[in-house]
Design a protein around this motif. Structure first.
Motif, PDB file in Angstrom:
ATOM      1  N   GLN A  88       0.805  -1.219   0.000  1.00 57.66           N
ATOM      2  CA  GLN A  88       0.000   0.000   0.000  1.00 57.66           C
ATOM      3  C   GLN A  88       0.842   1.274   0.000  1.00 57.66           C
ATOM      4  OE1 GLN A  88      -3.651  -0.776   2.744  1.00 57.66           O
ATOM      5  NE2 GLN A  88      -2.217  -2.462   3.110  1.00 57.66           N
ATOM      6  N   GLY A  89       2.139   1.110  -0.315  1.00 56.45           N
ATOM      7  CA  GLY A  89       3.004   2.281  -0.432  1.00 56.45           C
ATOM      8  C   GLY A  89       3.414   2.906   0.881  1.00 56.45           C
ATOM      9  N   ILE A  90       3.340   2.135   1.958  1.00 56.86           N
ATOM     10  CA  ILE A  90       3.762   2.618   3.279  1.00 56.86           C
ATOM     11  C   ILE A  90       5.100   1.989   3.608  1.00 56.86           C
ATOM     12  CG2 ILE A  90       3.195   2.691   5.739  1.00 56.86           C
ATOM     13  CD1 ILE A  90       0.228   2.462   4.899  1.00 56.86           C
ATOM     14  N   HIS A  91       6.104   2.821   3.787  1.00 53.07           N
ATOM     15  CA  HIS A  91       7.473   2.330   3.917  1.00 53.07           C
ATOM     16  C   HIS A  91       7.875   2.298   5.394  1.00 53.07           C
ATOM     17  CE1 HIS A  91      11.142   1.288   1.707  1.00 53.07           C
ATOM     18  NE2 HIS A  91      11.803   1.927   2.639  1.00 53.07           N
ATOM     19  N   LEU A  92       7.477   1.226   6.081  1.00 52.02           N
ATOM     20  CA  LEU A  92       7.845   1.064   7.487  1.00 52.02           C
ATOM     21  C   LEU A  92       9.320   0.717   7.605  1.00 52.02           C
ATOM     22  CD1 LEU A  92       4.799  -1.035   8.732  1.00 52.02           C
ATOM     23  CD2 LEU A  92       5.104   1.444   8.851  1.00 52.02           C
ATOM     24  N   MET A  93       9.907   1.070   8.751  1.00 52.75           N
ATOM     25  CA  MET A  93      11.304   0.737   8.988  1.00 52.75           C
ATOM     26  C   MET A  93      11.474  -0.778   8.978  1.00 52.75           C
ATOM     27  SD  MET A  93      14.044   2.543   9.358  1.00 52.75           S
ATOM     28  CE  MET A  93      13.577   4.103  10.116  1.00 52.75           C
ATOM     29  N   HIS A  94      12.528  -1.251   8.323  1.00 54.53           N
ATOM     30  CA  HIS A  94      12.751  -2.688   8.219  1.00 54.53           C
ATOM     31  C   HIS A  94      14.221  -2.941   7.896  1.00 54.53           C
ATOM     32  CE1 HIS A  94      12.083  -1.272   4.134  1.00 54.53           C
ATOM     33  NE2 HIS A  94      12.764  -2.322   3.706  1.00 54.53           N
ATOM     34  N   GLY A  95      14.601  -4.195   8.005  1.00 55.33           N
ATOM     35  CA  GLY A  95      15.964  -4.588   7.676  1.00 55.33           C
ATOM     36  C   GLY A  95      15.963  -5.894   6.925  1.00 55.33           C
ATOM     37  N   CYS A  96      16.148  -7.009   7.659  1.00 51.93           N
ATOM     38  CA  CYS A  96      16.306  -8.317   7.020  1.00 51.93           C
ATOM     39  C   CYS A  96      15.003  -8.890   6.469  1.00 51.93           C
ATOM     40  CB  CYS A  96      16.914  -9.305   8.018  1.00 51.93           C
ATOM     41  SG  CYS A  96      15.799  -9.736   9.384  1.00 51.93           S
ATOM     42  N   ARG A  97      13.865  -8.500   7.022  1.00 49.42           N
ATOM     43  CA  ARG A  97      12.550  -9.043   6.656  1.00 49.42           C
ATOM     44  C   ARG A  97      12.447 -10.533   6.930  1.00 49.42           C
ATOM     45  NH1 ARG A  97      13.365  -8.176   1.402  1.00 49.42           N
ATOM     46  NH2 ARG A  97      11.495  -9.350   0.851  1.00 49.42           N
ATOM     47  N   GLU A  98      13.287 -11.054   7.807  1.00 51.03           N
ATOM     48  CA  GLU A  98      13.303 -12.479   8.132  1.00 51.03           C
ATOM     49  C   GLU A  98      13.226 -12.730   9.632  1.00 51.03           C
ATOM     50  OE1 GLU A  98      16.868 -13.904   6.341  1.00 51.03           O
ATOM     51  OE2 GLU A  98      16.088 -13.784   4.300  1.00 51.03           O
ATOM     52  N   GLY A  99      12.889 -11.716  10.417  1.00 46.36           N
ATOM     53  CA  GLY A  99      12.768 -11.889  11.851  1.00 46.36           C
ATOM     54  C   GLY A  99      14.078 -12.046  12.579  1.00 46.36           C
ATOM     55  N   GLN A 100      15.144 -11.461  12.032  1.00 48.78           N
ATOM     56  CA  GLN A 100      16.457 -11.638  12.640  1.00 48.78           C
ATOM     57  C   GLN A 100      17.102 -10.349  13.152  1.00 48.78           C
ATOM     58  OE1 GLN A 100      19.248 -14.316  10.611  1.00 48.78           O
ATOM     59  NE2 GLN A 100      17.625 -14.849   9.171  1.00 48.78           N
ATOM     60  N   CYS A 101      16.637  -9.170  12.663  1.00 48.71           N
ATOM     61  CA  CYS A 101      17.432  -7.960  12.936  1.00 48.71           C
ATOM     62  C   CYS A 101      16.770  -6.965  13.881  1.00 48.71           C
ATOM     63  CB  CYS A 101      17.771  -7.258  11.622  1.00 48.71           C
ATOM     64  SG  CYS A 101      16.387  -6.360  10.871  1.00 48.71           S
ATOM     65  N   SER A 102      15.476  -7.045  14.126  1.00 45.87           N
ATOM     66  CA  SER A 102      14.726  -6.188  15.049  1.00 45.87           C
ATOM     67  C   SER A 102      14.452  -4.774  14.540  1.00 45.87           C
ATOM     68  CB  SER A 102      15.407  -6.105  16.434  1.00 45.87           C
ATOM     69  OG  SER A 102      16.481  -5.192  16.441  1.00 45.87           O
ATOM     70  N   ALA A 103      14.820  -4.464  13.299  1.00 45.49           N
ATOM     71  CA  ALA A 103      14.588  -3.109  12.797  1.00 45.49           C
ATOM     72  C   ALA A 103      13.102  -2.758  12.760  1.00 45.49           C
ATOM     73  CB  ALA A 103      15.195  -2.955  11.400  1.00 45.49           C
ATOM     74  N   CYS A 104      12.237  -3.750  12.550  1.00 41.21           N
ATOM     75  CA  CYS A 104      10.791  -3.492  12.452  1.00 41.21           C
ATOM     76  C   CYS A 104      10.057  -3.759  13.762  1.00 41.21           C
ATOM     77  CB  CYS A 104      10.176  -4.324  11.327  1.00 41.21           C
ATOM     78  SG  CYS A 104      10.248  -6.111  11.618  1.00 41.21           S
ATOM     79  N   LYS A 105      10.803  -3.917  14.856  1.00 41.53           N
ATOM     80  CA  LYS A 105      10.160  -4.196  16.142  1.00 41.53           C
ATOM     81  C   LYS A 105       9.208  -3.077  16.525  1.00 41.53           C
ATOM     82  CE  LYS A 105      12.695  -5.950  19.421  1.00 41.53           C
ATOM     83  NZ  LYS A 105      13.690  -6.026  20.521  1.00 41.53           N
ATOM     84  N   SER A 106       8.006  -3.434  16.922  1.00 38.17           N
ATOM     85  CA  SER A 106       6.974  -2.464  17.289  1.00 38.17           C
ATOM     86  C   SER A 106       6.207  -2.991  18.496  1.00 38.17           C
ATOM     87  CB  SER A 106       6.025  -2.225  16.113  1.00 38.17           C
ATOM     88  OG  SER A 106       6.731  -1.740  14.984  1.00 38.17           O
ATOM     89  N   TYR A 107       5.270  -2.177  18.988  1.00 33.41           N
ATOM     90  CA  TYR A 107       4.535  -2.545  20.200  1.00 33.41           C
ATOM     91  C   TYR A 107       3.031  -2.552  19.915  1.00 33.41           C
ATOM     92  CZ  TYR A 107       3.067  -2.585  25.083  1.00 33.41           C
ATOM     93  OH  TYR A 107       2.497  -2.922  26.289  1.00 33.41           O
ATOM     94  N   VAL A 108       2.384  -3.650  20.276  1.00 34.26           N
ATOM     95  CA  VAL A 108       0.945  -3.791  20.044  1.00 34.26           C
ATOM     96  C   VAL A 108       0.179  -3.141  21.197  1.00 34.26           C
ATOM     97  CG1 VAL A 108      -0.949  -5.400  19.688  1.00 34.26           C
ATOM     98  CG2 VAL A 108       1.329  -5.952  18.803  1.00 34.26           C
ATOM     99  N   LEU A 109      -0.532  -2.059  20.883  1.00 35.17           N
ATOM    100  CA  LEU A 109      -1.348  -1.375  21.886  1.00 35.17           C
ATOM    101  C   LEU A 109      -2.702  -2.040  22.049  1.00 35.17           C
ATOM    102  CD1 LEU A 109      -0.546   2.294  20.820  1.00 35.17           C
ATOM    103  CD2 LEU A 109       0.308   1.123  22.852  1.00 35.17           C
ATOM    104  N   ASP A 110      -3.211  -2.608  20.928  1.00 33.78           N
ATOM    105  CA  ASP A 110      -4.533  -3.248  20.988  1.00 33.78           C
ATOM    106  C   ASP A 110      -4.672  -4.190  19.800  1.00 33.78           C
ATOM    107  OD1 ASP A 110      -7.244  -3.506  22.090  1.00 33.78           O
ATOM    108  OD2 ASP A 110      -7.857  -2.555  20.205  1.00 33.78           O
ATOM    109  N   GLY A 111      -5.309  -5.345  20.014  1.00 35.44           N
ATOM    110  CA  GLY A 111      -5.569  -6.265  18.922  1.00 35.44           C
ATOM    111  C   GLY A 111      -4.849  -7.592  19.065  1.00 35.44           C
ATOM    112  N   GLU A 112      -5.195  -8.517  18.171  1.00 37.39           N
ATOM    113  CA  GLU A 112      -4.635  -9.876  18.204  1.00 37.39           C
ATOM    114  C   GLU A 112      -3.653 -10.075  17.063  1.00 37.39           C
ATOM    115  OE1 GLU A 112      -6.015 -14.575  17.826  1.00 37.39           O
ATOM    116  OE2 GLU A 112      -7.531 -12.971  17.886  1.00 37.39           O
ATOM    117  N   ILE A 113      -2.425 -10.379  17.425  1.00 35.61           N
ATOM    118  CA  ILE A 113      -1.362 -10.591  16.440  1.00 35.61           C
ATOM    119  C   ILE A 113      -0.608 -11.865  16.791  1.00 35.61           C
ATOM    120  CG2 ILE A 113       0.929  -9.752  15.727  1.00 35.61           C
ATOM    121  CD1 ILE A 113      -0.203  -6.971  15.598  1.00 35.61           C
TER     122      ILE A 113
END
Length: 346
Positions: A31-56
């Motif tokens: 959708q053209g939203i460029h969130l911070m990221h790195g490896c995209r494989e769950g190894q680098c933590s660049a996309c680590k975020s915090y869930v305030l509400d909802g099921e993930i």
């Protein structure tokens, strides 16, 4: 058809849609939203975020990137996360300039133009895209392994001004699915599918701090892209590039780096050789013995007054991040790509 949910991001007041069958990070790219990221494989933590509400729920990930205690608290890696309800997520690491102003994700076909051996284990690959391909200097792309649905990620060495080809610098690994094909299996004229661009290892508009660039191995690719862009734009800043290799036989692109440096008003290039400096005489570059991080630390006492770009194998990047922390470099002045491999390393 998978159920869809709404994701609200804080503190940036941004919303998007995500299907239960797609990862949140992938949905953002779509959708053209460029969130911070790195490896995209769950190894680098660049996309680590915090869930305030909802099921993930998350797919398999490294506990080094997000440990069990953090998961219990509500932290997630967006590259591994699936939403099963409407969610509100706090972004811990984001760049407002990049969020909605990055190049859109594209899937294009390319033709192999050139394969060249730079060193015994570094190969250059040039691809001709069949459509206009937009990206920023320093980003990377996924290349599909011919005959499979698998892909590998490689940084681009070219800049957007080069429209007739995209260049990659690829390290060969024994048993590597993609890199082994560069020796036998991929030839000039073949078709390779490309998806990109990805990554935030890019120069930021309006920034004026001096630049310290550190790379090792195939980490040359995005740094070379940055240098090419800096030379194209006539950037006036102080720029220092430290490149780490084992021996002089592992060096490449020296002539072009010298030429790019000649176009920049305040540029320095230093090679750090960790094993042997035999054969380094006459290369026309500044050579020092030792690890690249040690060499950079000795030469950059004011590192905290610079923007620091790091790219290469994980041990090098980890050591460089420790150096930046020791020298008090603010986190928003450090940008890095930590290369990973699908081949188990000894």
């Amino acid at each position: 058809m998978a159920d869809k949910h709404r994701i609200s991001f804080e503190p940036v007041d941004l919303e998007m849609e995500v299907g239960e069958d797609e990862k949140i990070l992938d949905a953002a790219f779509r959708q053209g939203i460029h969130l911070m990221h790195g490896c995209r494989e769950g190894q680098c933590s660049a996309c680590k975020s915090y869930v305030l509400d909802g099921e993930i729920q998350m797919e398999r990930y490294s506990t080094f990137a997000c440990n069990d205690a953090e998961v219990e608290e509500g932290y997630v890696l967006l590259c591994r996360a699936h939403a099963f309800s409407d969610c509100t997520i706090e972004l811990l690491n984001f760049d407002e300039e990049e969020l909605l102003n990055s190049a859109p994700l594209q899937e294009i076909r390319t033709e192999v133009l050139e394969i060249v051996e730079h060193t015994h284990d570094i190969v250059g690959l040039k691809l001709k895209p069949d459509a206009d391909y937009r990206f920023k200097a320093g980003q990377y792309a996924d290349l599909t392994i011919p005959g499979t649905a698998e892909h590998r990620s490689f940084s681009m060495a070219t800049t957007p001004s080069t429209t007739d080809h995209v260049e990659f610098v690829i390290k060969k690994y024994p048993g590597g699915r993609f890199s082994s094909l560069l020796e036998e299996g991929i030839a000039v004229g073949d078709t390779i599918e490309l998806t990109g661009p990805y990554g935030t290892f890019t120069l930021k508009n309006g920034h004026v701090l001096p630049l310290v660039l550190m790379a090792g191995g195939a980490g040359m690719a995005p740094v070379l892209a940055l240098l090419r862009h800096l030379a194209e734009t006539g950037d006036p800043r102080r720029i220092r590039f430290y490149y780490g290799a084992r021996t002089a036989t592992d060096l490449f692109y020296l002539d072009e780096i010298r030429a790019l440096g000649a176009r920049l008003p305040d540029f320095g290039f230093v090679v750090a050789l960790s094993e042997s400096d035999a054969g380094a005489d006459g290369l026309g570059v500044d050579i020092e013995s030792g690890m690249v991080t040690a060499v950079a630390e000795a030469r950059e006492p004011e590192l905290h007054r610079s923007e620091v770009y790091l790219c290469g194998p994980p041990p090098m990047v980890d050591a460089a991040l420790e150096l930046a922390a020791r020298q008090g470099v603010p986190g928003d002045q450090v940008f890095y790509d930590k290369f990973t491999t699908s081949v188990p390393q000894a």
